[in-house]
Design an enzyme around this catalytic site. Structure first.
Site, mmCIF file in Angstrom:
data_model
loop_
_atom_site.group_PDB
_atom_site.id
_atom_site.type_symbol
_atom_site.label_atom_id
_atom_site.label_comp_id
_atom_site.label_asym_id
_atom_site.label_seq_id
_atom_site.Cartn_x
_atom_site.Cartn_y
_atom_site.Cartn_z
ATOM 1 N N ASP A 112 0.845 18.742 -21.419
ATOM 2 C CA ASP A 112 0.135 17.557 -21.586
ATOM 3 C C ASP A 112 0.814 16.584 -22.407
ATOM 4 O O ASP A 112 0.880 16.781 -23.684
ATOM 5 C CB ASP A 112 -1.190 17.805 -22.155
ATOM 6 C CG ASP A 112 -2.200 16.702 -22.443
ATOM 7 O OD1 ASP A 112 -1.540 15.610 -22.242
ATOM 8 O OD2 ASP A 112 -3.414 16.785 -22.662
ATOM 9 N N LYS B 45 -1.090 6.391 -23.383
ATOM 10 C CA LYS B 45 -0.461 6.449 -24.959
ATOM 11 C C LYS B 45 0.968 6.106 -24.797
ATOM 12 O O LYS B 45 1.366 4.963 -25.339
ATOM 13 C CB LYS B 45 -0.889 7.924 -25.379
ATOM 14 C CG LYS B 45 -2.206 8.221 -25.721
ATOM 15 C CD LYS B 45 -2.986 8.286 -24.573
ATOM 16 C CE LYS B 45 -4.259 9.210 -24.704
ATOM 17 N NZ LYS B 45 -5.429 9.020 -23.640
ATOM 18 N N HIS C 247 -19.904 13.186 -27.072
ATOM 19 C CA HIS C 247 -19.828 12.235 -28.185
ATOM 20 C C HIS C 247 -20.006 11.004 -27.567
ATOM 21 O O HIS C 247 -20.158 9.791 -28.412
ATOM 22 C CB HIS C 247 -18.671 12.631 -28.986
ATOM 23 C CG HIS C 247 -17.230 12.225 -28.778
ATOM 24 N ND1 HIS C 247 -16.210 12.074 -29.334
ATOM 25 C CD2 HIS C 247 -16.828 12.086 -27.278
ATOM 26 C CE1 HIS C 247 -15.179 11.763 -28.565
ATOM 27 N NE2 HIS C 247 -15.627 11.801 -27.416
ATOM 28 N N TYR D 112 0.819 -1.161 -0.069
ATOM 29 C CA TYR D 112 -0.065 0.060 0.024
ATOM 30 C C TYR D 112 0.877 1.074 -0.140
ATOM 31 O O TYR D 112 0.761 1.938 -0.695
ATOM 32 C CB TYR D 112 -0.839 0.190 1.190
ATOM 33 C CG TYR D 112 -1.851 1.295 1.297
ATOM 34 C CD1 TYR D 112 -3.255 0.851 0.667
ATOM 35 C CD2 TYR D 112 -1.432 2.399 1.616
ATOM 36 C CE1 TYR D 112 -4.196 1.810 0.547
ATOM 37 C CE2 TYR D 112 -2.636 3.398 1.567
ATOM 38 C CZ TYR D 112 -3.760 3.234 1.010
ATOM 39 O OH TYR D 112 -4.860 3.986 1.115
ATOM 40 N N ALA E 272 0.781 13.308 -23.271
ATOM 41 C CA ALA E 272 0.399 11.889 -23.586
ATOM 42 C C ALA E 272 1.260 11.336 -24.564
ATOM 43 O O ALA E 272 1.544 10.126 -24.644
ATOM 44 C CB ALA E 272 -0.908 12.008 -23.861
ATOM 45 N N PHE F 30 -7.347 19.016 -25.183
ATOM 46 C CA PHE F 30 -8.113 17.832 -25.346
ATOM 47 C C PHE F 30 -9.270 17.825 -24.684
ATOM 48 O O PHE F 30 -9.520 18.866 -23.697
ATOM 49 C CB PHE F 30 -7.466 16.690 -24.778
ATOM 50 C CG PHE F 30 -7.886 15.445 -25.213
ATOM 51 C CD1 PHE F 30 -8.334 14.968 -26.214
ATOM 52 C CD2 PHE F 30 -8.496 14.454 -23.968
ATOM 53 C CE1 PHE F 30 -8.872 13.690 -26.429
ATOM 54 C CE2 PHE F 30 -9.013 13.359 -24.301
ATOM 55 C CZ PHE F 30 -9.274 13.070 -25.632
ATOM 56 N N ASP F 31 -10.502 17.201 -25.083
ATOM 57 C CA ASP F 31 -11.770 17.348 -24.442
ATOM 58 C C ASP F 31 -11.831 17.198 -22.910
ATOM 59 O O ASP F 31 -12.529 17.838 -22.300
ATOM 60 C CB ASP F 31 -12.798 16.631 -25.283
ATOM 61 C CG ASP F 31 -12.633 15.210 -25.391
ATOM 62 O OD1 ASP F 31 -11.487 14.551 -24.854
ATOM 63 O OD2 ASP F 31 -13.369 14.246 -25.993
HETATM 64 N N1 F0G Z 1 -4.850 14.380 -22.993
HETATM 65 C C1 F0G Z 1 -4.816 14.105 -24.213
HETATM 66 C C2 F0G Z 1 -4.115 14.777 -25.113
HETATM 67 C C3 F0G Z 1 -5.408 12.995 -24.570
HETATM 68 O O1 F0G Z 1 -5.588 12.523 -25.806
HETATM 69 C C4 F0G Z 1 -6.240 12.296 -23.555
HETATM 70 C C5 F0G Z 1 -6.960 11.011 -24.016
HETATM 71 C C6 F0G Z 1 -6.241 12.741 -22.299
HETATM 72 C C7 F0G Z 1 -5.559 13.878 -22.155
HETATM 73 C C8 F0G Z 1 -6.868 12.054 -21.176
HETATM 74 O O2 F0G Z 1 -6.101 10.753 -20.867
HETATM 75 O O3 F0G Z 1 -7.948 9.317 -21.477
HETATM 76 O O4 F0G Z 1 -6.036 8.765 -19.745
HETATM 77 O O5 F0G Z 1 -7.755 10.091 -18.915
HETATM 78 N N2 F0G Z 1 -7.228 10.548 -25.084
HETATM 79 C C9 F0G Z 1 -7.825 9.421 -25.461
HETATM 80 C C10 F0G Z 1 -8.080 9.548 -26.952
HETATM 81 C C11 F0G Z 1 -9.038 9.039 -24.759
HETATM 82 O O6 F0G Z 1 -8.454 8.809 -27.429
HETATM 83 O O7 F0G Z 1 -7.492 10.335 -27.719
HETATM 84 P P1 F0G Z 1 -7.118 9.601 -20.268
#
Ligand code: F0G
Length: 458
Positions: A215, A258, A450, A72, A217, A124-125
């Site tokens: 960000d 990613k 979406h 833990y 990813a 990102f969304d």
């Molecule tokens: N930032 C970027 C640039 C992303 O592409 C994503 C997720 C996130 C943050 C959020 O990360 O999914 O681990 O919580 N992108 C996925 C996509 C969902 O299909 O592009 P997460």
């Protein structure tokens, strides 16, 4: 002709996939309300919905899973992960989380409040949604070329420094929670940010005493583009490029699904000890104790291994090359794709695919639906449906581009799979491009719409 990158791995384990008949696919997508998120995975032949959490793990990652330490507190797997991130990115304090949006949650809870802005390059969304959830606003400062699907620019993810300065002046320096650079810029078409841009944005932020975050990813894919497209880095190893990129920021949020090639996981990494201390209580509240935060020991061990593999130059050349080959194949046949081709995905311009369909009738979503019907290929709309409504006026937003994204999972599909995808797209384009009517919402869901909305043909 440039020589193709060689395939730097062979297949050790396979997973069966099947192609339903056209009739079965029609039935499935109708039942799903023309929303591809509502399909079951076994109804899909080639799944290009996302490159997130869908990569194939290496033999070394599977072995790493076995040595995950599930303590833990003080798990040795955490310390291994911490040391890998430290070596790779040079960031001192690591906050593990279960995925990227959890990192956004923990960070924004500390830094964002009503009236604050977060300037960046096409957030990102989930990033935008977390900012808005805290009462803040994302301000898009992407360069002009980044909003135009056909403009040819090597770094369409770059921030326009003038727009950034204007945003800071308009809202006041004290109202800027932080500046965010998404590398590569997913919603802008998987487009990279140059080292020169990272450097100039960082210089400005340091002068103005503003925090700058990545960000991150798809940080390794971004580093690969820097090596390929920025003259002064063409002989610099990827790891060195990554280290330099991160030297210009105060921290990052990371969806490890990613560029750490794991099914689940993420982290926040920061340089400032005080910020780390401020993040800890939220980490404990939302994610878990700060040496596991939403991940198991196996996950952390796996991620540490994935992070070491993703900077391999042969891997990156093949990975980015595979996406480019698909994009160029489509482009050569007149399919309107965002150019240059992005790092993790090919983006089809829905408005040009269906030039006679009105923009508010979700042309990109219709491309997604047709590709499933034509060949069992699952993609995702990154356009008007995803963009949602203005949080202040409630009006539908009109994004600069309405795209159908073909995200390529890492190390999963072969060239043959992708040739099949290209053939399906060409066929669908040939037979449906003259349509004059698109789609409308049958049910518009709340939140990031979406995922759960349903559509009907007009
Ligand atoms: N930032 C970027 C640039 C992303 O592409 C994503 C997720 C996130 C943050 C959020 O990360 O999914 O681990 O919580 N992108 C996925 C996509 C969902 O299909 O592009 P997460």
């Amino acid at each position: 002709m440039t020589q193709k990158a060689f395939v730097p791995y062979k297949i050790k384990s396979i997973e069966p996939i099947t192609l339903l008949s056209r009739e079965e696919r029609e039935k499935a997508i109708t039942k799903a309300g023309l929303n591809l998120f509502k399909l079951r995975s076994e109804q899909v032949y080639i799944d290009l919905l996302t490159d997130s959490g869908t990569g194939a793990m290496s033999a070394k990652q599977w072995s790493a899973v076995m040595i995950g330490d599930e303590s833990y507190a003080g798990s040795s797997s955490f310390f291994k992960l911490e040391s890998v991130i430290h070596d790779l990115m040079g960031l001192q304090y690591i906050v593990p989380v279960h995925q990227g949006r959890a990192a956004e949650h923990v960070l924004d809870h500390v830094l964002v409040s009503k009236g604050k802005i977060i300037p960046g390059n096409t957030h990102f969304d989930t990033t935008k949604a977390h900012i808005e959830f805290r009462g803040g606003r994302a301000v898009d400062c992407t360069i002009e070329e980044g909003r135009n699907p056909t403009a040819n620019h090597p770094f369409k993810g770059n921030i326009d420094l003038e727009l950034l300065k204007q945003a800071v002046e308009k809202y006041g320096r004290e109202n800027v929670a932080y500046v965010l650079l998404t590398i590569t810029c997913n919603s802008g078409g998987g487009q990279p940010v140059s080292m020169a841009n990272i450097k100039e944005v960082s210089k400005y932020c340091r002068k103005e005493n503003l925090r700058l975050f990545f960000d991150a990813a798809r940080f390794a894919e971004n580093a690969y583009f820097i090596q390929q497209r920025e003259e002064s880095f063409k002989n610099t190893p990827i790891k060195k490029i990554v280290k330099e990129m991160f030297s210009y920021v105060d921290g990052c949020t990371m969806s490890a699904k990613k560029d750490a090639i794991v099914p689940i996981g993420g982290f926040l990494a920061v340089r400032d000890e005080q910020l780390y201390e401020d993040l800890k209580p939220n980490e404990i509240l939302f994610e878990g104790f700060y040496t596991y935060g939403g991940m198991s020991g196996m996950d952390m061990e796996n991620m540490a291994q994935g992070l070491t593999e993703v900077t391999d130059e042969n891997y990156l050349a093949y990975r980015v090359g595979q996406v480019k080959d698909l994009g160029e194949n489509l482009d050569a046949c007149g399919i309107p794709v965002v150019k240059p081709i992005g790092g993790h995905a090919v983006f089809i311009d829905g408005r040009s695919f269906y030039p006679k369909v009105p923009e508010d009738q979700f042309p990109a979503q219709m491309v997604c639906v047709e590709l499933y019907k034509y060949g069992g290929v699952r993609t995702v709309e990154v356009g008007s449906s995803l963009a949602g409504r203005d949080p202040d006026t409630g009006k539908n937003l009109r994004p600069a581009m309405d795209l159908c994204r073909l995200a390529i999972p890492r190390r999963v599909y072969t060239g043959e799979h992708l040739d099949y995808v290209a053939d399906i797209i060409k066929e669908a384009h040939l037979e449906t491009c003259n349509r004059t009517k698109g789609l409308a919402f049958e049910k518009e869901s709340k939140g990031i719409r979406h995922f759960d909305s349903t559509f009907k043909y007009l």
